[in-house]
Motif scaffolding. Structure first.
Motif, PDB file in Angstrom:
ATOM      1  N   ARG A   1      40.584  32.166  36.789  1.00 22.90           N
ATOM      2  CA  ARG A   1      41.914  31.923  36.239  1.00 22.90           C
ATOM      3  C   ARG A   1      42.604  30.780  36.982  1.00 22.90           C
ATOM      4  O   ARG A   1      43.338  29.987  36.383  1.00 22.90           O
ATOM      5  CB  ARG A   1      42.749  33.199  36.316  1.00 22.90           C
ATOM      6  N   THR A   2      42.380  30.694  38.282  1.00 22.73           N
ATOM      7  CA  THR A   2      42.942  29.595  39.067  1.00 22.73           C
ATOM      8  C   THR A   2      42.371  28.261  38.608  1.00 22.73           C
ATOM      9  O   THR A   2      43.088  27.250  38.530  1.00 22.73           O
ATOM     10  CB  THR A   2      42.656  29.802  40.567  1.00 22.73           C
TER      11      THR A   2
ATOM     12  N   SER B   1      30.505  24.553  34.286  1.00 25.64           N
ATOM     13  CA  SER B   1      29.675  24.732  35.484  1.00 25.64           C
ATOM     14  C   SER B   1      30.416  25.526  36.551  1.00 25.64           C
ATOM     15  O   SER B   1      29.822  26.371  37.235  1.00 25.64           O
ATOM     16  CB  SER B   1      29.262  23.371  36.043  1.00 25.64           C
ATOM     17  N   LEU B   2      31.705  25.288  36.703  1.00 24.49           N
ATOM     18  CA  LEU B   2      32.490  26.004  37.697  1.00 24.49           C
ATOM     19  C   LEU B   2      32.576  27.491  37.355  1.00 24.49           C
ATOM     20  O   LEU B   2      32.337  28.355  38.207  1.00 24.49           O
ATOM     21  CB  LEU B   2      33.889  25.399  37.785  1.00 24.49           C
ATOM     22  N   LEU B   3      32.891  27.813  36.104  1.00 22.44           N
ATOM     23  CA  LEU B   3      33.001  29.212  35.697  1.00 22.44           C
ATOM     24  C   LEU B   3      31.661  29.930  35.817  1.00 22.44           C
ATOM     25  O   LEU B   3      31.593  31.070  36.305  1.00 22.44           O
ATOM     26  CB  LEU B   3      33.502  29.294  34.251  1.00 22.44           C
TER      27      LEU B   3
ATOM     28  N   PRO C   1      36.908  41.135  41.098  1.00 22.77           N
ATOM     29  CA  PRO C   1      38.303  40.690  41.092  1.00 22.77           C
ATOM     30  C   PRO C   1      38.470  39.279  41.654  1.00 22.77           C
ATOM     31  O   PRO C   1      39.301  38.506  41.178  1.00 22.77           O
ATOM     32  CB  PRO C   1      39.011  41.729  41.976  1.00 22.77           C
ATOM     33  N   ARG C   2      37.676  38.946  42.693  1.00 21.90           N
ATOM     34  CA  ARG C   2      37.748  37.602  43.270  1.00 21.90           C
ATOM     35  C   ARG C   2      37.323  36.558  42.238  1.00 21.90           C
ATOM     36  O   ARG C   2      37.979  35.519  42.073  1.00 21.90           O
ATOM     37  CB  ARG C   2      36.857  37.506  44.501  1.00 21.90           C
ATOM     38  N   ALA C   3      36.226  36.829  41.543  1.00 22.67           N
ATOM     39  CA  ALA C   3      35.747  35.892  40.533  1.00 22.67           C
ATOM     40  C   ALA C   3      36.782  35.706  39.427  1.00 22.67           C
ATOM     41  O   ALA C   3      37.026  34.577  38.973  1.00 22.67           O
ATOM     42  CB  ALA C   3      34.423  36.383  39.946  1.00 22.67           C
ATOM     43  N   ARG C   4      37.404  36.808  38.988  1.00 21.50           N
ATOM     44  CA  ARG C   4      38.430  36.712  37.949  1.00 21.50           C
ATOM     45  C   ARG C   4      39.585  35.839  38.421  1.00 21.50           C
ATOM     46  O   ARG C   4      40.084  34.974  37.677  1.00 21.50           O
ATOM     47  CB  ARG C   4      38.926  38.105  37.575  1.00 21.50           C
TER      48      ARG C   4
ATOM     49  N   PRO D   1      43.513  31.294  24.932  1.00 20.31           N
ATOM     50  CA  PRO D   1      43.500  32.759  24.872  1.00 20.31           C
ATOM     51  C   PRO D   1      42.085  33.329  24.897  1.00 20.31           C
ATOM     52  O   PRO D   1      41.835  34.366  25.520  1.00 20.31           O
ATOM     53  CB  PRO D   1      44.206  33.069  23.537  1.00 20.31           C
ATOM     54  N   CYS D   2      41.157  32.667  24.218  1.00 20.65           N
ATOM     55  CA  CYS D   2      39.763  33.106  24.223  1.00 20.65           C
ATOM     56  C   CYS D   2      39.185  33.015  25.630  1.00 20.65           C
ATOM     57  O   CYS D   2      38.500  33.929  26.093  1.00 20.65           O
ATOM     58  CB  CYS D   2      38.939  32.270  23.251  1.00 20.65           C
ATOM     59  N   LEU D   3      39.456  31.930  26.327  1.00 25.77           N
ATOM     60  CA  LEU D   3      38.920  31.753  27.677  1.00 25.77           C
ATOM     61  C   LEU D   3      39.434  32.832  28.626  1.00 25.77           C
ATOM     62  O   LEU D   3      38.680  33.375  29.435  1.00 25.77           O
ATOM     63  CB  LEU D   3      39.284  30.363  28.207  1.00 25.77           C
ATOM     64  N   HIS D   4      40.718  33.169  28.516  1.00 23.43           N
ATOM     65  CA  HIS D   4      41.257  34.240  29.354  1.00 23.43           C
ATOM     66  C   HIS D   4      40.595  35.579  29.027  1.00 23.43           C
ATOM     67  O   HIS D   4      40.244  36.349  29.930  1.00 23.43           O
ATOM     68  CB  HIS D   4      42.775  34.348  29.165  1.00 23.43           C
ATOM     69  N   ALA D   5      40.410  35.852  27.739  1.00 31.54           N
ATOM     70  CA  ALA D   5      39.781  37.116  27.342  1.00 31.54           C
ATOM     71  C   ALA D   5      38.328  37.166  27.791  1.00 31.54           C
ATOM     72  O   ALA D   5      37.827  38.203  28.226  1.00 31.54           O
ATOM     73  CB  ALA D   5      39.875  37.289  25.829  1.00 31.54           C
ATOM     74  N   VAL D   6      37.626  36.045  27.687  1.00 28.74           N
ATOM     75  CA  VAL D   6      36.236  35.979  28.122  1.00 28.74           C
ATOM     76  C   VAL D   6      36.137  36.211  29.630  1.00 28.74           C
ATOM     77  O   VAL D   6      35.271  36.950  30.101  1.00 28.74           O
ATOM     78  CB  VAL D   6      35.616  34.613  27.755  1.00 28.74           C
ATOM     79  N   ILE D   7      37.011  35.585  30.396  1.00 25.41           N
ATOM     80  CA  ILE D   7      36.990  35.760  31.848  1.00 25.41           C
ATOM     81  C   ILE D   7      37.170  37.223  32.212  1.00 25.41           C
ATOM     82  O   ILE D   7      36.436  37.777  33.050  1.00 25.41           O
ATOM     83  CB  ILE D   7      38.071  34.884  32.502  1.00 25.41           C
TER      84      ILE D   7
END
Length: 219
Positions: free
Chosen positions: A192-193, A162-164, A185-188, A85-91
């Motif tokens: 997420r992918t 590194s990917l993020l 939007p592309r980065a988001r 959940p934290c990772l999704h919120a951070v993204i």
């Protein structure tokens, strides 16, 4: 005495705010006492006094930029919980920050990294510590997600970090240099992918809905 201390605090804040925005456009190395003094309509001694030196002022500007990033990205991430959940919120917060960055030259840390990576010194060391803490924070959340069974335990957290980070840096360039309104939007979507690609086999946990996408823009 209290009034004098409060006035000194407000003066310091005013100098730092102006310095961090000028450094975003000119670079930390391009930040000069003379230009700041002229902008603030202060004496050079009055500008440098609260910091002791130009180097002290540069460090204060860098620290302020990091504080702003933390408030915009890390704090909302932590509020979302730990792990996935934290990772999704951070993204979501990270991409929104890039799309509507408070600095005219985009992500301050990314710009400073390009400026200082080959310049040993106190500024580079401070930036190194900042980037290392950020990457450690992301890796920690990935590890928590693995322990919770949400991400593949065989994944090396540093690979995903590194990917993020690479996607965020690419989006910053696309926004600032290429004026690409689709960059954030592309980065988001790609971030997420990347998370979804490393989900642990089995029933997928409930994923929070993505935040509303903000158009890329500059101040």
């Amino acid at each position: 005495m209290r009034k004098s201390a409060e006035e000194a605090r407000r003066t310091r804040e005013r100098i730092v705010e102006t310095a961090v925005h000028q450094a975003s456009g000119l670079g930390l190395s391009g930040l000069t006492i003379g230009v700041l003094a002229e902008t603030l309509e202060m004496s050079k001694a009055g500008v440098v006094g609260p910091f002791g030196s130009r180097a002290g002022l540069q460090l204060a500007a860098l620290d302020r930029a990091v504080e702003m990033f933390t408030a915009a990205v890390v704090t909302p991430g932590r509020a979302g919980g730990a792990g996935l959940p934290c990772l999704h919120a951070v993204i979501d917060a990270w991409c929104a920050y890039l799309a509507d960055c408070p600095f005219p030259n985009g992500c301050f840390v990314t710009a400073a990294s390009c400026e200082l990576d080959g310049r040993p010194g106190e500024l580079r060391s401070r930036l190194y510590d900042t980037v290392t803490r950020w990457r450690s924070f992301l890796a920690e959340q990935i590890t928590i997600a693995q322990a919770a069974g949400d991400l593949d335990p065989d994944l090396d957290p540093e690979d995903l970090v590194s990917l993020l980070t690479g996607l965020a840096m690419a989006a910053n360039q696309e926004i600032q240099l290429l004026d690409d309104e689709r960059a954030a939007p592309r980065a988001r979507r790609l971030m997420r992918t990347a998370l979804a690609a490393h989900r642990r086999p089995g029933p997928a946990p409930q994923e929070p809905a993505p935040a509303a996408e903000a158009p890329a823009g500059r101040e």
